[in-house]
Motif scaffolding. Sequence first.
Motif, short mmCIF file in Angstrom:
data_model
loop_
_atom_site.label_atom_id
_atom_site.label_comp_id
_atom_site.label_asym_id
_atom_site.label_seq_id
_atom_site.Cartn_x
_atom_site.Cartn_y
_atom_site.Cartn_z
N UNK A 15 0.85 -1.20 0.00
CA UNK A 15 0.00 0.00 0.00
C UNK A 15 0.88 1.24 0.00
N UNK A 16 0.35 2.34 -0.58
CA UNK A 16 1.08 3.60 -0.64
C UNK A 16 0.35 4.62 0.23
N UNK A 17 1.10 5.25 1.15
CA UNK A 17 0.52 6.23 2.07
C UNK A 17 1.02 7.63 1.69
N UNK A 18 0.09 8.62 1.72
CA UNK A 18 0.43 10.04 1.53
C UNK A 18 0.42 10.69 2.91
N UNK A 19 1.58 11.15 3.40
CA UNK A 19 1.70 11.69 4.75
C UNK A 19 2.42 13.04 4.72
N UNK A 55 4.18 -4.90 7.78
CA UNK A 55 3.53 -4.41 6.58
C UNK A 55 2.74 -3.13 6.75
N UNK A 56 1.77 -2.92 5.85
CA UNK A 56 1.00 -1.67 5.78
C UNK A 56 0.22 -1.40 7.05
N UNK A 57 -0.33 -2.44 7.68
CA UNK A 57 -1.14 -2.25 8.89
C UNK A 57 -0.30 -1.63 10.00
N UNK A 58 0.95 -2.07 10.13
CA UNK A 58 1.81 -1.51 11.17
C UNK A 58 2.22 -0.07 10.87
N UNK A 59 2.42 0.24 9.61
CA UNK A 59 2.78 1.62 9.27
C UNK A 59 1.62 2.56 9.59
N UNK A 77 -2.63 -6.51 22.30
CA UNK A 77 -2.98 -6.77 20.91
C UNK A 77 -2.05 -6.07 19.93
N UNK A 78 -1.58 -4.84 20.29
CA UNK A 78 -0.77 -4.09 19.34
C UNK A 78 0.68 -3.86 19.78
N UNK A 79 1.05 -4.35 20.96
CA UNK A 79 2.38 -4.03 21.48
C UNK A 79 3.49 -4.61 20.61
N UNK A 80 3.27 -5.78 20.05
CA UNK A 80 4.29 -6.38 19.18
C UNK A 80 4.50 -5.53 17.93
N UNK A 81 3.39 -5.13 17.31
CA UNK A 81 3.47 -4.32 16.09
C UNK A 81 4.13 -2.98 16.36
N UNK A 82 3.71 -2.32 17.45
CA UNK A 82 4.25 -1.01 17.76
C UNK A 82 5.74 -1.09 18.12
N UNK A 83 6.14 -2.13 18.84
CA UNK A 83 7.55 -2.27 19.23
C UNK A 83 8.44 -2.45 18.01
N UNK A 84 8.04 -3.34 17.13
CA UNK A 84 8.85 -3.62 15.93
C UNK A 84 8.91 -2.40 15.00
N UNK A 116 0.03 -12.24 22.29
CA UNK A 116 1.29 -11.58 21.91
C UNK A 116 2.20 -12.55 21.17
N UNK A 117 2.27 -13.80 21.65
CA UNK A 117 3.12 -14.80 20.98
C UNK A 117 2.65 -15.07 19.56
N UNK A 118 1.35 -15.12 19.36
CA UNK A 118 0.81 -15.34 18.01
C UNK A 118 1.17 -14.17 17.10
N UNK A 119 1.12 -12.97 17.66
CA UNK A 119 1.50 -11.78 16.88
C UNK A 119 2.99 -11.81 16.55
N UNK A 120 3.79 -12.29 17.50
CA UNK A 120 5.24 -12.34 17.30
C UNK A 120 5.60 -13.28 16.15
N UNK A 121 4.80 -14.29 15.93
CA UNK A 121 5.09 -15.24 14.87
C UNK A 121 5.08 -14.58 13.50
N UNK A 122 4.29 -13.51 13.34
CA UNK A 122 4.20 -12.81 12.05
C UNK A 122 5.49 -12.04 11.76
N UNK A 123 6.06 -11.49 12.82
CA UNK A 123 7.30 -10.70 12.67
C UNK A 123 8.39 -11.34 13.53
N UNK A 124 8.50 -12.67 13.45
CA UNK A 124 9.32 -13.42 14.40
C UNK A 124 10.79 -12.97 14.47
N UNK A 125 11.50 -12.85 13.35
CA UNK A 125 12.92 -12.46 13.47
C UNK A 125 13.11 -11.15 14.23
N UNK A 126 12.29 -10.15 13.89
CA UNK A 126 12.40 -8.84 14.54
C UNK A 126 11.96 -8.92 16.00
N UNK A 127 10.83 -9.60 16.26
CA UNK A 127 10.31 -9.70 17.62
C UNK A 127 11.29 -10.47 18.51
#
Length: 538
Positions: A15-19, A55-59, A77-84, A116-127
Amino acid sequence: MDEYCDLEVDVNGEEVFMVHKGVISSYSGRINKIFGKSKGLAGHLKVIFNDFPGGAANFELITRFCYNKGKVNINPFNITDLTCASHFMEMNKLVAQTEKSLDEIRYWTWSELMMVLKKCQIVLPKARSLGIVDKCLDSLIGRVASSCEMSPCPSTSSPDSSMFRLSSDTRSTESLKNNFIRATWWFEDLLTLDTCVIEMLVKLMVSRNFDQGIICRFLFYYQKSRFASATPDEKIKIVETVIEMLDSLDIRSVSYKSLFGMLRVALNVNLSQCSRDKLESMIGSQLDEASLDNLLVPSPVKASYLYDVNLILRFLKSFLGKDACCVPLTRLNKVARVMDLYITEVAPDPYLKPLKFLALIRALPDSARDSCDGVYHAVNLYLEVHSGLSEEEKMKVCCGLNYEKLSSEAFNHLRENANFPSKSAVLAVISQQRKLKGLLEDTNELANLSDSPFNSFETVLQKGRKDEGSEQQIVLYAKKLNLSDENEKLKAHLQGMQWRVVELEKVCRKMQTQMTKMIKSRLSNQSNAKSSVPRLCS
């Protein structure tokens, strides 16, 4: 509003964001570095991120943080996304807030930890690199441990039991059931975790001295439960991960029955050679716990023989290790008993080659068997089924028998056994072996005799002369046989046995001469002693 959206951000091609560049750069050190030296640039600007975590959801999450003046509701619910995302964008203010929230992980519920662990699996290397996974798993293990009433002794010797050391006079059946549930309630919840997270979980459990019997039970449960819905590639990954984790445990805590179940599963998937070797090594090291049913593993696809004999030979190699002498005799005896049953079971296989059958017999050291009657029965059955073997092939199979360990019943049966090579050297070998043993025993007895040595020596010498014809028969037969290079060893063995008998006879004669002198000396001394004793008065 469009005049403020002067920065175009392409996130992973999704996705492309205009900011607004100014708003984002005020919180993001990464954006600030990109455009910090180009403040005078006007017009349309664009940034492309190909590896933005989440991805786009985290941005979108972090843009809301920026537009909301650095305020955001951080939750499990969002701490993993926000941290990464905050670390990726170098947003120091948001990083500080997420770290503070992670420090309060001890207050989270079990469900929040799992989320949180399930969320970490999506961004596992970074998390994982940011320590989120380790913190969650650490808290998870602490709660599992505190909820389980563990036995003081680690459950290592009874892996097939309920994994608890409970006293039967103080714990009721209901108590046993409750303790089992208390120790395994978390199994089902962790089925949603990927193999990578499970691997980290088990390693952390082992480092915390968690009960390895419980870990073992969980790993087998995980493999069985996940297997049904897994793709072929996922099945391979699951089995290899479970084998790797089991191999890291104390082997005494691993259920032997379950290992054979794992083996049957592994036969149907394309495991790596490394994983297959580890599984076979674990099974082989405890081969004294195996039953006949365990060993009757079907042969690989496209193989002509019925059972996987090569697999059993590899088990035996793992069991014996580098030095068979280091294996306790009781364990060797157990393996020998089950192997005697196994070779009897596979003997009727018409496709089993003589050398492979002989390898099964000779795999264990001679000390493992007190009696070779079981081996004799298997050899007899093999020769009966494989009646088309050549005389040379039959002789090779017969060489696997230790005739000294046959019972009288088996030995007498062998004398009349038509399945064995006709007019072969087998009976001669038996006779020679027994004669040598008898000569040695008689010689040892003579060393301790004090009376009538002549009769015993004559018995030994007569036995030697009586069997002299057998010696010649053995050597003559060995010369007549059309022996290949491989069978030259047998010929040399037979001739060596004859030489040893001759040498023993020489020793016996020498001892006879010495004993004669000793007896004459004793008789002379006794005669002198009698003449010196006064007669008693009547």
